[in-house]
Structure formats: structure tokens, C-alpha cells
Design a protein around this motif. Sequence first.
Motif, PDB file in Angstrom:
ATOM      1  N   VAL A 118       1.513  -1.097   0.186  1.00 30.09           N
ATOM      2  CA  VAL A 118      -0.051  -0.024  -0.030  1.00 30.09           C
ATOM      3  C   VAL A 118       0.894   1.253  -0.181  1.00 30.09           C
ATOM      4  O   VAL A 118       1.548   1.454   0.800  1.00 30.09           O
ATOM      5  CB  VAL A 118      -0.582  -0.195   1.054  1.00 30.09           C
ATOM      6  CG1 VAL A 118      -1.297   1.536   1.279  1.00 30.09           C
ATOM      7  CG2 VAL A 118      -1.861  -1.136   1.195  1.00 30.09           C
ATOM      8  N   ALA A 119       0.339   2.134  -1.081  1.00 32.23           N
ATOM      9  CA  ALA A 119       1.573   3.467  -0.948  1.00 32.23           C
ATOM     10  C   ALA A 119       1.715   4.177   0.893  1.00 32.23           C
ATOM     11  O   ALA A 119       2.662   4.635   1.039  1.00 32.23           O
ATOM     12  CB  ALA A 119       0.533   4.297  -2.072  1.00 32.23           C
ATOM     13  N   GLU A 120       1.108   4.670   1.240  1.00 31.43           N
ATOM     14  CA  GLU A 120       0.363   5.359   2.406  1.00 31.43           C
ATOM     15  C   GLU A 120       0.821   4.567   3.757  1.00 31.43           C
ATOM     16  O   GLU A 120      -0.972   3.755   3.550  1.00 31.43           O
ATOM     17  CB  GLU A 120      -0.119   6.603   2.560  1.00 31.43           C
ATOM     18  CG  GLU A 120       0.440   7.462   3.636  1.00 31.43           C
ATOM     19  CD  GLU A 120      -0.354   8.411   2.867  1.00 31.43           C
ATOM     20  OE1 GLU A 120      -0.291   9.629   4.281  1.00 31.43           O
ATOM     21  OE2 GLU A 120      -1.564   9.196   2.165  1.00 31.43           O
ATOM     22  N   THR A 121       1.033   4.208   4.761  1.00 34.52           N
ATOM     23  CA  THR A 121       0.641   3.685   6.021  1.00 34.52           C
ATOM     24  C   THR A 121       0.990   4.791   7.594  1.00 34.52           C
ATOM     25  O   THR A 121       1.061   5.141   7.356  1.00 34.52           O
ATOM     26  CB  THR A 121       1.796   2.169   6.386  1.00 34.52           C
ATOM     27  OG1 THR A 121       2.585   2.436   6.712  1.00 34.52           O
ATOM     28  CG2 THR A 121       0.399   1.543   5.200  1.00 34.52           C
ATOM     29  N   THR A 122      -0.659   4.766   8.004  1.00 33.76           N
ATOM     30  CA  THR A 122      -0.261   5.032   9.040  1.00 33.76           C
ATOM     31  C   THR A 122      -0.470   4.600  10.590  1.00 33.76           C
ATOM     32  O   THR A 122      -0.870   3.073  10.445  1.00 33.76           O
ATOM     33  CB  THR A 122      -1.192   6.087   9.808  1.00 33.76           C
ATOM     34  OG1 THR A 122      -1.632   7.198   8.198  1.00 33.76           O
ATOM     35  CG2 THR A 122      -1.273   7.144  10.614  1.00 33.76           C
ATOM     36  N   VAL A 123       1.094   4.560  11.174  1.00 27.24           N
ATOM     37  CA  VAL A 123       0.625   4.101  13.248  1.00 27.24           C
ATOM     38  C   VAL A 123       0.198   3.823  13.729  1.00 27.24           C
ATOM     39  O   VAL A 123      -0.069   5.235  14.196  1.00 27.24           O
ATOM     40  CB  VAL A 123       1.864   3.651  12.804  1.00 27.24           C
ATOM     41  CG1 VAL A 123       1.940   2.558  14.483  1.00 27.24           C
ATOM     42  CG2 VAL A 123       2.506   2.793  11.869  1.00 27.24           C
ATOM     43  N   LEU A 124      -1.238   3.601  13.912  1.00 31.10           N
ATOM     44  CA  LEU A 124      -2.073   4.060  15.585  1.00 31.10           C
ATOM     45  C   LEU A 124      -1.162   3.605  16.994  1.00 31.10           C
ATOM     46  O   LEU A 124      -1.015   2.625  17.055  1.00 31.10           O
ATOM     47  CB  LEU A 124      -3.872   3.360  15.794  1.00 31.10           C
ATOM     48  CG  LEU A 124      -4.091   3.494  14.471  1.00 31.10           C
ATOM     49  CD1 LEU A 124      -5.722   2.799  14.249  1.00 31.10           C
ATOM     50  CD2 LEU A 124      -4.194   5.252  13.484  1.00 31.10           C
ATOM     51  N   PRO A 125      -0.788   4.233  17.603  1.00 25.72           N
ATOM     52  CA  PRO A 125      -0.061   3.437  18.498  1.00 25.72           C
ATOM     53  C   PRO A 125      -0.584   3.165  19.483  1.00 25.72           C
ATOM     54  O   PRO A 125      -2.279   3.728  19.599  1.00 25.72           O
ATOM     55  CB  PRO A 125       0.649   5.399  19.587  1.00 25.72           C
ATOM     56  CG  PRO A 125       0.298   6.788  19.055  1.00 25.72           C
ATOM     57  CD  PRO A 125      -0.789   6.191  17.843  1.00 25.72           C
ATOM     58  N   VAL A 126      -0.158   2.346  20.684  1.00 23.61           N
ATOM     59  CA  VAL A 126      -0.892   1.829  21.724  1.00 23.61           C
ATOM     60  C   VAL A 126      -0.159   2.712  23.151  1.00 23.61           C
ATOM     61  O   VAL A 126       0.444   2.975  23.042  1.00 23.61           O
ATOM     62  CB  VAL A 126      -1.239  -0.102  21.887  1.00 23.61           C
ATOM     63  CG1 VAL A 126      -1.712  -0.215  20.796  1.00 23.61           C
ATOM     64  CG2 VAL A 126       0.196  -0.202  21.999  1.00 23.61           C
ATOM     65  N   GLY A 127      -1.409   2.603  24.342  1.00 25.58           N
ATOM     66  CA  GLY A 127      -0.720   3.188  25.668  1.00 25.58           C
ATOM     67  C   GLY A 127       0.097   1.433  26.500  1.00 25.58           C
ATOM     68  O   GLY A 127       0.100   0.676  25.355  1.00 25.58           O
ATOM     69  N   GLU A 128       0.702   2.110  27.471  1.00 21.83           N
ATOM     70  CA  GLU A 128       1.087   1.361  27.660  1.00 21.83           C
ATOM     71  C   GLU A 128      -0.114  -0.301  28.623  1.00 21.83           C
ATOM     72  O   GLU A 128       0.664  -1.510  28.608  1.00 21.83           O
ATOM     73  CB  GLU A 128       1.493   1.739  29.656  1.00 21.83           C
ATOM     74  CG  GLU A 128       1.287   2.561  29.839  1.00 21.83           C
ATOM     75  CD  GLU A 128       1.769   2.505  31.425  1.00 21.83           C
ATOM     76  OE1 GLU A 128       0.969   3.179  32.473  1.00 21.83           O
ATOM     77  OE2 GLU A 128       2.923   3.199  31.077  1.00 21.83           O
ATOM     78  N   ASP A 129      -0.974   0.034  28.502  1.00 24.43           N
ATOM     79  CA  ASP A 129      -1.538  -0.924  28.426  1.00 24.43           C
ATOM     80  C   ASP A 129      -2.001  -1.854  27.285  1.00 24.43           C
ATOM     81  O   ASP A 129      -3.370  -3.212  27.567  1.00 24.43           O
ATOM     82  CB  ASP A 129      -3.472  -0.194  29.207  1.00 24.43           C
ATOM     83  CG  ASP A 129      -3.867   0.175  28.063  1.00 24.43           C
ATOM     84  OD1 ASP A 129      -3.117   0.851  27.400  1.00 24.43           O
ATOM     85  OD2 ASP A 129      -4.824   1.135  28.150  1.00 24.43           O
ATOM     86  N   GLY A 130      -1.614  -2.041  26.851  1.00 27.41           N
ATOM     87  CA  GLY A 130      -1.307  -2.640  25.551  1.00 27.41           C
ATOM     88  C   GLY A 130      -2.733  -2.365  24.419  1.00 27.41           C
ATOM     89  O   GLY A 130      -3.639  -2.903  23.751  1.00 27.41           O
ATOM     90  N   LEU A 131      -3.167  -1.130  24.642  1.00 26.95           N
ATOM     91  CA  LEU A 131      -5.084  -1.003  23.853  1.00 26.95           C
ATOM     92  C   LEU A 131      -4.824   0.237  23.310  1.00 26.95           C
ATOM     93  O   LEU A 131      -3.761   1.851  22.916  1.00 26.95           O
ATOM     94  CB  LEU A 131      -5.779  -0.434  24.955  1.00 26.95           C
ATOM     95  CG  LEU A 131      -6.084  -1.448  25.999  1.00 26.95           C
ATOM     96  CD1 LEU A 131      -6.621  -1.600  27.402  1.00 26.95           C
ATOM     97  CD2 LEU A 131      -7.276  -2.982  25.171  1.00 26.95           C
ATOM     98  N   VAL A 132      -5.421   0.089  22.054  1.00 26.67           N
ATOM     99  CA  VAL A 132      -5.248   1.007  20.452  1.00 26.67           C
ATOM    100  C   VAL A 132      -6.667   1.973  21.740  1.00 26.67           C
ATOM    101  O   VAL A 132      -7.540   1.905  21.702  1.00 26.67           O
ATOM    102  CB  VAL A 132      -5.969   0.956  19.403  1.00 26.67           C
ATOM    103  CG1 VAL A 132      -6.296   2.038  18.788  1.00 26.67           C
ATOM    104  CG2 VAL A 132      -5.171  -0.108  18.949  1.00 26.67           C
TER     105      VAL A 132
END
Length: 363
Positions: free
Chosen positions: A110-124
Motif C-alpha cells: 500500500v502506498a501510505e501507512t499510518t500507525v495507530l499507537p497503543v498505550g502501556e496497557d496494550g490498548l489502542v
Amino acid sequence: MRKNTIYLDYQATTPLAPEAREAMLRWLSGPDDLSFANPHSPHAPGRAAAAAIEAAREQVAELLPPGGRVIFTGSATEALNMAIRGCGTRHVAMSAIEHAAVLDTARACVAETTVLPVGEDGLVPEDAAIPASTGLVAVMQVNNEVGTIQPVDTLASHAHAVGALFLCDAVQGAGKLAPPEGADMIALSAHKLYGPKGIGALWVRDGVELAPLILGGGQEQGLRSGTLSPALCAGFGVAAALAVQRREDDAQHIESLWETAYNILEKWDLNGAETVRWHGNLNVRRDGLDVARLMSDLRGVAFSAGSACASGSGRPSHVLKAMGLSDAETKSSVRLGFGRYTTLGEIADACARLNAAAAAQGV
Ligand code: PLP
């Protein structure tokens, strides 16, 4: 290989349910029994095999929301490839803790990717920012390394608000949790829910159009050419039906296993949220622990230092790193995975052995 080994790696794969095995054998007999017929042939034995596949498809559909179709694939990895590549988007937003089947496919195709971070609890976070140009959002239901349960229905509505489709990798949640109702595509794997290896599925909401990855005979509604295996489909179907029937009993058993393990491992730190989590996954760490030595000392316990695909690479887990753990903390973490066929005696014994082995390291 058995029974002096306690198997605690249910996220890598689950045992084949005896009922699923039985259903498969019916389609694996010798030349005198026409059950070997090609399910795509129009003659009577072919039609019988096709009918078994359709019955299995209905059983798998019971794990999924209404209003869509089940496409059988060779694995969940293939299903995720089909979704990401087949939807033709130019921009995928995906969580930092997705399986490599999502991360690597999106990055490569895919041409572009965005990464959604997670918290220290392992949740988006529920309010994760999804760029307006996103065509597909991919967030898993249950993480395979730490077991955290993601807010997929909320994230699916955010995806829809920017006009994007929502793909959910439900490999670790299917058959255990209610399906992600808001998703447009859902990937499953039979071998994570007590079915056979070599078969997965992509559920596609009605109205969502995909381009095929594999061309040929046009099987699976033109999306996945190739002759299906009635035995694998039948095993997947029975495993899915069992998961539906046994959901409550399995969940109660998991709770007892979790409580036993959690109490015995009281000196270990839990990685990821404690409650918003599938309790068949206990990912824990002890500062200063040498995991390679632990694994070699505990040959009678089959557990993991991360996901089956990543362990052995020597790289720190991308999931634990995304949760903010240091390299040292990720390398002193282990994952215990248990399920339907784990006994309370086995989990207690394995956890006591883990404590003893850690104590022998002086940590
Ligand atoms: N997604 C998750 C969350 C997984 O745990 C796995 C397997 O480890 C996969 C995808 C890939 O599944 P399969 O083995 O069917 O390709």
C-alpha cells in the motif's frame, strides 16, 4: 511427543478438537469411498463434497455478524492479504500491535501507512486519530502477544466517519468473544480455535467489493481460485460449532486457569491490561530474567517468549516495544497461553516450575 510436556502455547496454535478430527476423517478415506471427489465437480460425489463445504461455511458464519459472506482461504495470513490488497486502498491505518500479516502486507503493498499507537496497557485509544485520506483501518480484536481486547466497534465507527473500511483480525478472539459487529471484513484462522491448520476465512460484508489475489478456476465467488479441501472445511466447521456451543464453559474454565496461574506467579509483572484482556493469555516478566536460559531449563513446558513467528528472530517484540517496554523488559517477558484442554493441575505445575527456575536465576 507427549505427555511429559505441558503445552502452554495456545496463541501459537490450539490442539485439534477430537470432534473436528472425526469430521475430517469422513473426507479422508481411501479410493473405494468417493468422498475424495472434487467438490467443484458437478457429479453426485462432487456435489456431496460441495454440500459438506457449504454446511461448514454456515457453521463458520455462526461466529460472525449477519449480512456478509464467508470466503475460505488457506490461512488467516492469506485472508488478511486478500482484504488489504483486494480492497485497492492507497492508505491503511493500522495499530502498532497488529500481526505481521497486516503490518508487512500493508507496508509492502500500500502506498501510505499510518500507525495507530497503543498505550502501556496494550490498548489502542478509542479516540485514535485516523487521517482523512485513510481507505482502510485495520485493528485486531485480541492481541496475540498480550491478549488485550481492542475497542474495535468504536474504531470501526471512526473509520466509517472518514469513509474508510474497517478490517478486523479476529484470529485470537473468534469463538471466544462476540464478533466485531462494526467491521467490514474479518479474518479468522481454524487452528486458533481447535480446528485444523491450513484453513482460514475472510468474512466480507455484503456490498464490499474485493479484487481477487489468486486467479484461476473462479472458486470462492471468484475471490480465491483453487480446489477447496472438504476435510479442512469440515474440521473448521465443527470446530466453529463447538466454539459456539462451549463458549460459556470454555470461558469459565479459562477464568479458573487464569486465577490459578495469576496467584502462583504473584511476583511476576503483568504486561498489558489486566481486565480488558482475554484471560487465556498471561504475558508476564521478571526484571533480569534470562528467558533463553529459562526456556532451556524448562524443557517440559512448551511456552513462548513472544509470538511464534517473531520468537527466534532475536528481535524484541514489536508489541511490547509499542507498549513502551524497554528492550531489557521485553527480553525478560514470557507468554503463557492456555485453553480448553489445559488442566488446573498442569497450569499449577508449570507456574510452580517457572517460579523455581526464576528463583534459580536469582531474580
Ligand atoms: N493474526 C493473528 C492475531 C495471529 O495470532 C496469527 C497467527 O499467529 C495470524 C494472524 C496468522 O494466522 P495463520 O496462521 O492462519 O496465517
